[in-house]
Scaffold this active site. Structure first.
Site, PDB file in Angstrom:
ATOM      1  CG  MET A   1       9.066 -48.986   0.844  1.00 32.76           C
ATOM      2  SD  MET A   1       9.945 -49.872  -0.366  1.00 32.76           S
ATOM      3  CE  MET A   1      10.208 -48.598  -1.598  1.00 32.76           C
TER       4      MET A   1
ATOM      5  CD  GLN B   1       8.242 -60.692  -2.054  1.00 34.65           C
ATOM      6  OE1 GLN B   1       8.840 -61.871  -1.927  1.00 34.65           O
ATOM      7  NE2 GLN B   1       7.668 -60.592  -3.293  1.00 34.65           N
TER       8      GLN B   1
ATOM      9  NE  ARG C   1       2.703 -63.251  -3.831  1.00 35.17           N
ATOM     10  CZ  ARG C   1       3.071 -62.254  -4.876  1.00 35.17           C
ATOM     11  NH1 ARG C   1       2.410 -62.701  -6.315  1.00 35.17           N
ATOM     12  NH2 ARG C   1       3.806 -61.307  -4.583  1.00 35.17           N
TER      13      ARG C   1
ATOM     14  CB  SER D   1      15.369 -49.336  -4.968  1.00 30.71           C
ATOM     15  OG  SER D   1      14.521 -50.316  -4.823  1.00 30.71           O
TER      16      SER D   1
ATOM     17  CE  LYS E   1       8.121 -48.033  -5.205  1.00 31.88           C
ATOM     18  NZ  LYS E   1       6.977 -48.598  -6.264  1.00 31.88           N
TER      19      LYS E   1
ATOM     20  CE1 TYR F   1      13.928 -53.503   4.010  1.00 29.38           C
ATOM     21  CE2 TYR F   1      13.259 -51.821   2.824  1.00 29.38           C
ATOM     22  CZ  TYR F   1      13.755 -52.991   2.689  1.00 29.38           C
ATOM     23  OH  TYR F   1      13.933 -53.643   1.656  1.00 29.38           O
TER      24      TYR F   1
END
Ligand code: VOV
EC number: 1.3.98.5
Length: 247
Positions: A145, A183, A129, A221, A147, A143
């Site tokens: 992002m 993802q 991974r 989210s 927090k 995209y």
């Protein structure tokens, strides 16, 4: 002070978004265009070979809309390698027909919110991974992002257990999309303007919409997610790239 999550890092990532200078491309002589295309093909093959040798991975997609015309997403062992490939590509004739549209520098990241036991680097699944071969799915969605760190909605002031519980819920939603969306989360604190890059791959682009929408209702989210621009596109290979550039 809240406890920072522990992170594991894998390959470094460069998302290199470019626009094509169509006017210059149209005005170029046939032999110049042919040479530029040859160079592009050479690079695509070289990157495929690197992937074959498991020394990195590259995904090539067109971008729909005006933000860019295509993206190279490169994963490599070091930042130096990423930089070298970027520079080598920039020296090509073909790159001269492109203009930078956006770029993002990050590193493949896993956190310990779902932590298992033992040394994670001894676990082949974890290593796979961290150094993933990028899927050749029909579509990509990228995209950046953050927090949120605003007033009472400050992710970084929450305790580990509270964050872990929210990430568990996040993971449960994500798991519903197993086999439909893959993802790759890349961390970019200290590297780029946002905290993470989210790159999603799917054969059905509607699954991006459904997943991202469903996650909007999930607390991590809904309350703590801030998002940058979205880029969505279609898989390119050598022949599709040539077809896109054909006048
Ligand atoms: C496609 C499905 C999917 C699945 C299964 C999934 C699962 C998980 C797990 C289990 C974990 C935690 C452990 C780890 O692996 O790090 C994460 C971590 C993360 N995620 Fe995720 N995520 C998905 C998908 C997925 C999406 C679509 C988004 C964007 C959010 C949205 O609202 O648009 C996202 C974001 C993140 C981020 C930014 C992190 C790091 C957060 C941090 O604070 O460290 N993610 N994610």
């Amino acid at each position: 002070m809240s406890e920072a999550a522990q992170t594991l890092e894998g390959w470094y990532a460069l998302h290199d978004f470019r626009a094509i200078d169509w006017q210059a491309w149209r005005e170029a002589d046939d032999d110049v265009r042919a040479h530029a295309l040859d160079e592009l093909s050479g690079f695509l093959r070289e990157w495929a070979q690197t992937e074959e040798n498991k020394q990195g991975s590259t995904a090539v997609y067109s971008i729909v809309g005006q933000k860019a015309d295509f993206v190279f997403m490169h994963l490599r062992e070091t930042l130096e390698e990423l930089n070298d490939m970027e520079t080598a590509f920039n020296k090509t004739l073909f790159a001269g027909f492109t203009k930078p549209a956006y770029s993002y520098v990050s590193v493949v990241e896993l956190s310990n919110y779902m932590g298992g036991s033992g040394d994670p680097m001894e676990n082949p699944e974890v290593v796979a991974r961290l150094k993933p071969i990028l899927p050749k799915a029909s579509h990509i969605c990228f995209y950046p992002m953050n927090k949120r760190r605003e007033g009472s909605d400050n992710w970084y002031m929450l305790g580990m257990e509270e964050r872990r519980a929210m990430m568990r819920s996040h993971g449960m939603i994500g798991r519903k999309y197993a086999g439909k969306v893959k993802q790759i989360i890349t961390g970019s604190v200290g590297f780029d303007n946002w905290e993470w890059g989210v790159t999603l791959f799917a054969d059905d682009p509607l699954q991006f919409k459904k997943l991202v929408y469903e996650m909007r209702f999930d607390e991590v989210s809904a309350r703590y997610g801030d998002f940058g621009d979205f880029y969505v596109g279609n898989l390119l290979d050598e022949s599709k790239f040539a077809a896109m550039l054909k006048l």
